[in-house]
Design an enzyme around this catalytic site. Structure first.
Site, short mmCIF file in Angstrom:
data_model
loop_
_atom_site.label_atom_id
_atom_site.label_comp_id
_atom_site.label_asym_id
_atom_site.label_seq_id
_atom_site.Cartn_x
_atom_site.Cartn_y
_atom_site.Cartn_z
N TYR A 171 -3.94 4.29 13.23
CA TYR A 171 -4.13 5.51 12.43
C TYR A 171 -3.56 5.30 11.04
O TYR A 171 -2.42 4.86 10.88
CB TYR A 171 -3.41 6.70 13.10
CG TYR A 171 -3.57 7.99 12.33
CD1 TYR A 171 -4.83 8.57 12.18
CD2 TYR A 171 -2.48 8.62 11.74
CE1 TYR A 171 -4.99 9.75 11.47
CE2 TYR A 171 -2.63 9.81 11.03
CZ TYR A 171 -3.89 10.37 10.90
OH TYR A 171 -4.05 11.54 10.20
N ASP A 200 0.82 -0.65 6.58
CA ASP A 200 0.96 0.80 6.53
C ASP A 200 2.32 1.11 7.14
O ASP A 200 2.49 1.16 8.37
CB ASP A 200 -0.18 1.46 7.33
CG ASP A 200 -0.01 2.97 7.41
OD1 ASP A 200 1.06 3.48 7.03
OD2 ASP A 200 -0.96 3.63 7.86
N LYS A 219 6.31 9.92 4.83
CA LYS A 219 7.15 10.55 5.88
C LYS A 219 8.65 10.50 5.56
O LYS A 219 9.09 11.18 4.65
CB LYS A 219 6.84 9.92 7.24
CG LYS A 219 5.40 10.26 7.70
CD LYS A 219 5.24 10.29 9.18
CE LYS A 219 3.82 10.69 9.54
NZ LYS A 219 3.62 11.34 10.76
C1 LIG Z 1 0.86 5.09 10.17
C2 LIG Z 1 0.39 6.32 9.47
N1 LIG Z 1 -0.35 6.20 8.35
C3 LIG Z 1 -0.78 7.27 7.66
C4 LIG Z 1 -0.48 8.54 8.10
C5 LIG Z 1 -0.97 9.73 7.33
O1 LIG Z 1 0.12 10.35 6.74
P1 LIG Z 1 0.01 11.87 6.24
O2 LIG Z 1 -0.04 12.72 7.48
O3 LIG Z 1 1.26 12.07 5.44
O4 LIG Z 1 -1.23 11.98 5.42
C6 LIG Z 1 0.28 8.72 9.26
C7 LIG Z 1 0.59 10.06 9.75
O5 LIG Z 1 0.98 10.28 10.87
C8 LIG Z 1 0.73 7.58 9.96
O6 LIG Z 1 1.46 7.69 11.06
#
Ligand SMILES: Cc1ncc(COP(=O)(O)O)c(C=O)c1O
Length: 491
Positions: free
Chosen positions: A187, A291, A319
């Protein structure tokens, strides 16, 4: 297949099932379809304890789809509504207190209202909350990030979605290639290039062979052209990665991945996997994007690159770097960022580097994400994981407990999870039994959904962990009995 193991929710819930259950049935009726007595009892207790959340959700449903602001917050029979939170705990509308290991889906390693973060934010609130013009905290925070994560330059944003989107665009621009590669089950946010093979669900979706996974859209509205440009491989399987590079010579701009795939509980990279990706990228001229929206702040002082000693070309942070305010950043080599400097790649945003979030970010880096605090959360997470393992052995509950940095997870899976397909074998009713059992006893052991994991905050204490373990001990024999009965029912 275990009973109930094919019941998922967004984005894991098959679309037709989501529509039919939510369209025709409500509350406990939905759950009765697959519920066994011990789970049913926990659900009844949940409804008895949280009538104000039920009422608030019913009201929300009239104006807000699913009654929540993000699909991930929706679950049956209804989500808990929060009244307030402090340090490692929160209270719901009915006054029930919980030890909080959800922590906003892992965005709060600082814990709620961390004093240093609150102090910095409060000071900023009276000196201007947005300028749309540069200020001095930008330099300070960029310096913190570039030093810690070994990138030459960075830019800021507000969410994980934003920074993975910009990183992918930048990688495409830097290589002159359109395709990217991600891993099935990974994700990376909600933009078109990320919404591919997030939680493809058999038999509704055709996943293809694990050695040759198919690209599956994560919902309607993602253009076919976007999907065609996102190639998919299997986590921990370098052969599937090589295969994609062979099939698409000179066409792949980047590999994007979470170094620990945390959209399936916790799926650890096997020895050599990340190193192998680094080599493939070097050989093919593709960029390696970590990521680190979750791992960047929570795994170690220098994130996953320090933890695994593999250096990517780009990192995405969000986050927990904001300490409770929306803050994100992406960083890479100067030669790649020069595309932005030369106005060849566009990056902007009204809310970028707003002073309140930046003040929170600076306080977080300086007072929360310290080496001492990493030692603290790691110690607590290890204590929790060891405690879980001991209780599981005593009760006969089968599964695996993993922990790394501030994160950990109980994986109630029949075998070790190496990739997304392994994760699909979970008995989701048994997981709900665990989650509602813990929540009913005052421990939000992780966010709802079996693809998540616990976060330990710097404000959690040994006593919180002991209470967490005593609560798990309380329900473990009931879980073990249900598991054995259901495993006996396997056909
Ligand atoms: C690994 C990862 N990348 C991207 C995101 C997207 O982040 P956001 O919810 O701040 O858009 C998340 C959100 O849970 C994530 O866990």
């Amino acid at each position: 297949m275990l009973p109930g193991s094919n019941r998922m929710a967004f984005p894991a819930l098959p679309r037709d099932e989501a529509v039919s259950t939510r369209g025709l049935l409500t509350g406990l009726e939905i759950l009765e379809i697959t519920m066994y007595p011990a789970l049913k009892k926990e659900l009844e207790t949940f409804e008895r304890r949280t009538p104000k959340s039920a009422e608030a959700h019913k009201k929300n449903l009239k104006r807000i789809p699913l009654g929540v602001a993000s699909n991930y917050r929706a679950y049956d029979p209804y989500p808990i509504f929060v009244e307030d939170a402090k340090a490692g705990r929160f209270r719901d509308l009915d006054g029930n207190q919980y030890i909080d290991h959800n922590l906003c889906f892992g965005a709060l390693m600082a814990g709620h209202c961390h004093p240093a973060v609150m102090n910095a934010v409060e000071k900023r609130l009276s000196t201007g909350t947005m300028f749309g013009m540069p200020h001095n905290m930008e330099w300070e925070l960029a310096e913190e990030i570039c030093t810690r994560f070994r990138v030459e330059m960075c830019r800021f944003g507000n969410s994980g979605t934003e920074v993975t989107m910009h990183s992918i665009r930048l990688a495409r621009a830097a290589t002159g290639r359109d395709k990217i590669m991600k891993f099935e089950g990974g994700y990376h946010g909600l933009h078109d290039s990320a919404l591919v093979s997030v939680k493809p669900h058999p038999p509704h979706d055709d996943l293809g062979d694990v050695k040759n996974p198919k690209q599956v859209s994560a919902g309607l509205g993602v253009p076919k052209t976007a999907i065609a440009n996102v190639l998919v491989a299997t986590f921990n399987d370098l052969e599937t990665v090589e295969r994609r590079f062979k099939e698409n010579p000179g066409e792949i701009a980047a590999i994007i991945l979470e170094p620990i795939m945390m959209n399936v509980g916790m799926c650890m990279p096997e020895k050599g996997f990340l190193e192998g990706l680094r080599q493939i990228c070097d050989r093919s001229g593709a960029l390696l994007i970590f990521d680190e929206v979750k791992t960047g702040a929570k795994l170690s002082w220098g994130g996953a690159s320090e933890y695994f000693s593999v250096t990517p070309d780009m990192i995405c942070l969000a986050k927990s770097i904001g300490g409770g305010l929306p803050l994100a950043a992406f960083g890479t080599h100067k030669r790649v960022m020069d595309l932005i400097s030369d106005h060849r790649v566009f990056h902007g945003g009204t809310y970028n580097t707003n002073p309140v979030s930046m003040a929170a970010g600076l306080a977080t880096f300086r007072h929360v994400l310290t080496r001492d605090n990493y030692a603290h959360v790691e110690k607590l997470s290890k204590k929790l994981a060891d405690g879980y393992r001991k209780i599981m052995t005593q009760s006969g509950l089968q599964g695996e407990v993993l922990s790394a940095g501030a994160n950990g997870v109980l994986m109630l899976h029949p075998k070790h999870v190496r990739n997304y397909r392994d994760w699909l074998t979970l008995d989701t009713d048994l997981w709900r039994h665990y989650w509602f059992g813990m929540v009913n006893r005052g421990v939000m052991c992780q966010p709802y959904w079996w693809d998540e994991q616990w976060t330990i905050s710097v404000q959690h204490t040994e006593a919180d962990i002991e209470k967490h373990l005593a609560t798990f001990d309380d329900i473990a024999s009931s879980l073990a009995a249900a598991q054995q009965e259901r495993m006996g029912a396997v056909v």
